[in-house]
Structure formats: C-alpha cells, structure tokens
Design a protein around this motif. Structure first.
Motif, PDB file in Angstrom:
ATOM      1  N   PRO A   1      36.635  41.245  42.846  1.00 40.95           N
ATOM      2  CA  PRO A   1      35.558  41.390  41.858  1.00 40.95           C
ATOM      3  C   PRO A   1      34.545  42.427  42.317  1.00 40.95           C
ATOM      4  O   PRO A   1      34.192  42.494  43.497  1.00 40.95           O
ATOM      5  N   GLY A   2      34.074  43.238  41.390  1.00 42.05           N
ATOM      6  CA  GLY A   2      33.066  44.249  41.705  1.00 42.05           C
ATOM      7  C   GLY A   2      33.562  45.289  42.686  1.00 42.05           C
ATOM      8  O   GLY A   2      32.773  45.852  43.440  1.00 42.05           O
ATOM      9  N   MET A   3      34.858  45.545  42.693  1.00 39.64           N
ATOM     10  CA  MET A   3      35.493  46.505  43.609  1.00 39.64           C
ATOM     11  C   MET A   3      35.239  46.145  45.077  1.00 39.64           C
ATOM     12  O   MET A   3      35.295  46.982  45.959  1.00 39.64           O
ATOM     13  N   GLY A   4      34.926  44.868  45.367  1.00 43.79           N
ATOM     14  CA  GLY A   4      34.721  44.416  46.735  1.00 43.79           C
ATOM     15  C   GLY A   4      33.415  44.865  47.344  1.00 43.79           C
ATOM     16  O   GLY A   4      33.286  44.888  48.567  1.00 43.79           O
ATOM     17  N   GLN A   5      32.420  45.212  46.525  1.00 46.03           N
ATOM     18  CA  GLN A   5      31.164  45.745  47.046  1.00 46.03           C
ATOM     19  C   GLN A   5      30.063  44.703  47.189  1.00 46.03           C
ATOM     20  O   GLN A   5      29.133  44.890  47.954  1.00 46.03           O
ATOM     21  N   PHE A   6      30.136  43.596  46.460  1.00 41.60           N
ATOM     22  CA  PHE A   6      29.065  42.585  46.478  1.00 41.60           C
ATOM     23  C   PHE A   6      29.617  41.329  47.143  1.00 41.60           C
ATOM     24  O   PHE A   6      30.270  40.508  46.518  1.00 41.60           O
ATOM     25  N   TYR A   7      29.341  41.199  48.444  1.00 37.67           N
ATOM     26  CA  TYR A   7      29.948  40.169  49.285  1.00 37.67           C
ATOM     27  C   TYR A   7      28.885  39.250  49.856  1.00 37.67           C
ATOM     28  O   TYR A   7      27.858  39.713  50.369  1.00 37.67           O
ATOM     29  N   CYS A   8      29.132  37.942  49.779  1.00 35.44           N
ATOM     30  CA  CYS A   8      28.248  36.953  50.401  1.00 35.44           C
ATOM     31  C   CYS A   8      28.880  36.569  51.732  1.00 35.44           C
ATOM     32  O   CYS A   8      29.978  36.005  51.767  1.00 35.44           O
ATOM     33  N   ILE A   9      28.218  36.883  52.825  1.00 33.81           N
ATOM     34  CA  ILE A   9      28.763  36.637  54.155  1.00 33.81           C
ATOM     35  C   ILE A   9      28.920  35.146  54.416  1.00 33.81           C
ATOM     36  O   ILE A   9      29.960  34.697  54.891  1.00 33.81           O
ATOM     37  N   ALA A  10      27.893  34.363  54.111  1.00 35.65           N
ATOM     38  CA  ALA A  10      27.908  32.938  54.423  1.00 35.65           C
ATOM     39  C   ALA A  10      29.003  32.188  53.675  1.00 35.65           C
ATOM     40  O   ALA A  10      29.634  31.286  54.213  1.00 35.65           O
ATOM     41  N   CYS A  11      29.257  32.565  52.431  1.00 40.12           N
ATOM     42  CA  CYS A  11      30.230  31.837  51.600  1.00 40.12           C
ATOM     43  C   CYS A  11      31.595  32.507  51.544  1.00 40.12           C
ATOM     44  O   CYS A  11      32.532  31.941  50.987  1.00 40.12           O
ATOM     45  N   ASN A  12      31.707  33.726  52.088  1.00 36.05           N
ATOM     46  CA  ASN A  12      32.961  34.466  52.083  1.00 36.05           C
ATOM     47  C   ASN A  12      33.467  34.670  50.659  1.00 36.05           C
ATOM     48  O   ASN A  12      34.608  34.376  50.343  1.00 36.05           O
TER      49      ASN A  12
ATOM     50  N   GLN B   1      27.006  45.552  53.581  1.00 34.56           N
ATOM     51  CA  GLN B   1      26.173  46.067  52.505  1.00 34.56           C
ATOM     52  C   GLN B   1      27.033  46.823  51.496  1.00 34.56           C
ATOM     53  O   GLN B   1      28.042  47.423  51.867  1.00 34.56           O
ATOM     54  N   PRO B   2      26.644  46.816  50.199  1.00 35.92           N
ATOM     55  CA  PRO B   2      27.383  47.612  49.215  1.00 35.92           C
ATOM     56  C   PRO B   2      27.398  49.086  49.626  1.00 35.92           C
ATOM     57  O   PRO B   2      26.385  49.629  50.053  1.00 35.92           O
ATOM     58  N   GLY B   3      28.548  49.702  49.529  1.00 33.85           N
ATOM     59  CA  GLY B   3      28.698  51.090  49.937  1.00 33.85           C
ATOM     60  C   GLY B   3      29.357  51.227  51.288  1.00 33.85           C
ATOM     61  O   GLY B   3      30.034  52.206  51.553  1.00 33.85           O
ATOM     62  N   THR B   4      29.157  50.247  52.163  1.00 32.45           N
ATOM     63  CA  THR B   4      29.813  50.291  53.471  1.00 32.45           C
ATOM     64  C   THR B   4      31.151  49.562  53.449  1.00 32.45           C
ATOM     65  O   THR B   4      31.997  49.809  54.298  1.00 32.45           O
ATOM     66  N   LEU B   5      31.315  48.666  52.492  1.00 34.55           N
ATOM     67  CA  LEU B   5      32.576  47.942  52.375  1.00 34.55           C
ATOM     68  C   LEU B   5      33.627  48.830  51.718  1.00 34.55           C
ATOM     69  O   LEU B   5      33.315  49.644  50.854  1.00 34.55           O
ATOM     70  N   PRO B   6      34.889  48.689  52.119  1.00 33.52           N
ATOM     71  CA  PRO B   6      35.939  49.483  51.472  1.00 33.52           C
ATOM     72  C   PRO B   6      36.137  49.044  50.024  1.00 33.52           C
ATOM     73  O   PRO B   6      36.033  47.856  49.706  1.00 33.52           O
ATOM     74  N   ARG B   7      36.401  49.989  49.133  1.00 38.64           N
ATOM     75  CA  ARG B   7      36.621  49.673  47.724  1.00 38.64           C
ATOM     76  C   ARG B   7      38.018  49.075  47.563  1.00 38.64           C
ATOM     77  O   ARG B   7      38.986  49.624  48.058  1.00 38.64           O
ATOM     78  N   ASP B   8      38.075  47.942  46.860  1.00 37.31           N
ATOM     79  CA  ASP B   8      39.345  47.268  46.595  1.00 37.31           C
ATOM     80  C   ASP B   8      39.342  46.825  45.147  1.00 37.31           C
ATOM     81  O   ASP B   8      38.557  45.956  44.759  1.00 37.31           O
ATOM     82  N   GLU B   9      40.210  47.403  44.347  1.00 39.01           N
ATOM     83  CA  GLU B   9      40.195  47.097  42.918  1.00 39.01           C
ATOM     84  C   GLU B   9      40.746  45.715  42.596  1.00 39.01           C
ATOM     85  O   GLU B   9      40.625  45.254  41.473  1.00 39.01           O
ATOM     86  N   ASP B  10      41.324  45.026  43.573  1.00 39.21           N
ATOM     87  CA  ASP B  10      41.802  43.665  43.352  1.00 39.21           C
ATOM     88  C   ASP B  10      40.678  42.640  43.470  1.00 39.21           C
ATOM     89  O   ASP B  10      40.833  41.489  43.059  1.00 39.21           O
TER      90      ASP B  10
END
Length: 113
Positions: free
Chosen positions: A57-68, A46-55
């Motif tokens: 997109p979206g600082m790594g906060q919006f992740y689709c599990i199924a599509c990686n 979920q957004p907020g639980t993922l570590p922030r990574d500026e490399d």
C-alpha cells in the motif's frame, strides 16, 4: 407432547482460531525485540528512504515501525498513530527489552567466572 425442543446433539462452540490450519495462515508481525531495534533508527523508515514496492500500500512509503504495517497515505498513517492498538504496541516497544543476562540472574545463575 411438550413444545418443539431440539433433542439432537448439542453443538459446542468451537474456537476456530485454535485450529492448526487457521494458526498456520496467520500473518506474523515482528516481535517486540525486532521492533525495538528498528526504533533506534527511525530515519531509515521515512518516506522517500524506503524502496518503492508497487505490491505494498502507498508504494511502501508510509510505514509504521511499531506495528510493522504499510499505509496508503500519510493521513491514514497519522490516523493509525492515534489508535489504541498503535499506542499499546509502541509502549511495549519502548520498554527496555530483557536480555539473556536478566534471564540467567532470575533463575539464580551468575555470569561471573
């Protein structure tokens, strides 16, 4: 003399995706069994639980599990979730994965001793 016909060698349509250099550069996705494991704990992605990574997109906060895949914003992710590609990948991931026991039973080996 007949019209201007090309009399040189015929050019074969080469499938450029089968060349080893192209295959080696292909970005690999997670396999379905890895995705199946990740789908058991969606709260970890979920957004907020993922570590922030500026490399990413979206600082790594919006992740689709199924599509990686990572997305720039929640709106872009929601649009992706309505796509045919996502639905197809999600359906594959929601099926029960095969186990080693299933494979052994298919070839006639028994696991009982």
């Amino acid at each position: 003399m007949r019209g201007n016909k090309h009399t040189g060698r015929k050019h074969k349509n080469q499938n450029k995706k089968t060349r080893p250099s192209v295959i080696a550069k292909k970005r690999r996705n997670k396999d379905i069994d890895q995705v199946h494991e990740d789908l058991k704990t969606p709260q970890n992605f979920q957004p907020g639980t993922l570590p922030r990574d500026e490399d990413l997109p979206g600082m790594g906060q919006f992740y689709c599990i199924a599509c990686n895949r990572y997305f720039e914003s929640d709106e872009v992710k929601q649009k992706h979730e309505r796509s045919k590609l996502h639905k197809r990948r999600l359906q594959k991931a929601s099926d029960n994965p095969h186990t080693q026991q299933d494979a052994e039973m298919a070839v006639g080996l028994t696991t009982e001793r």
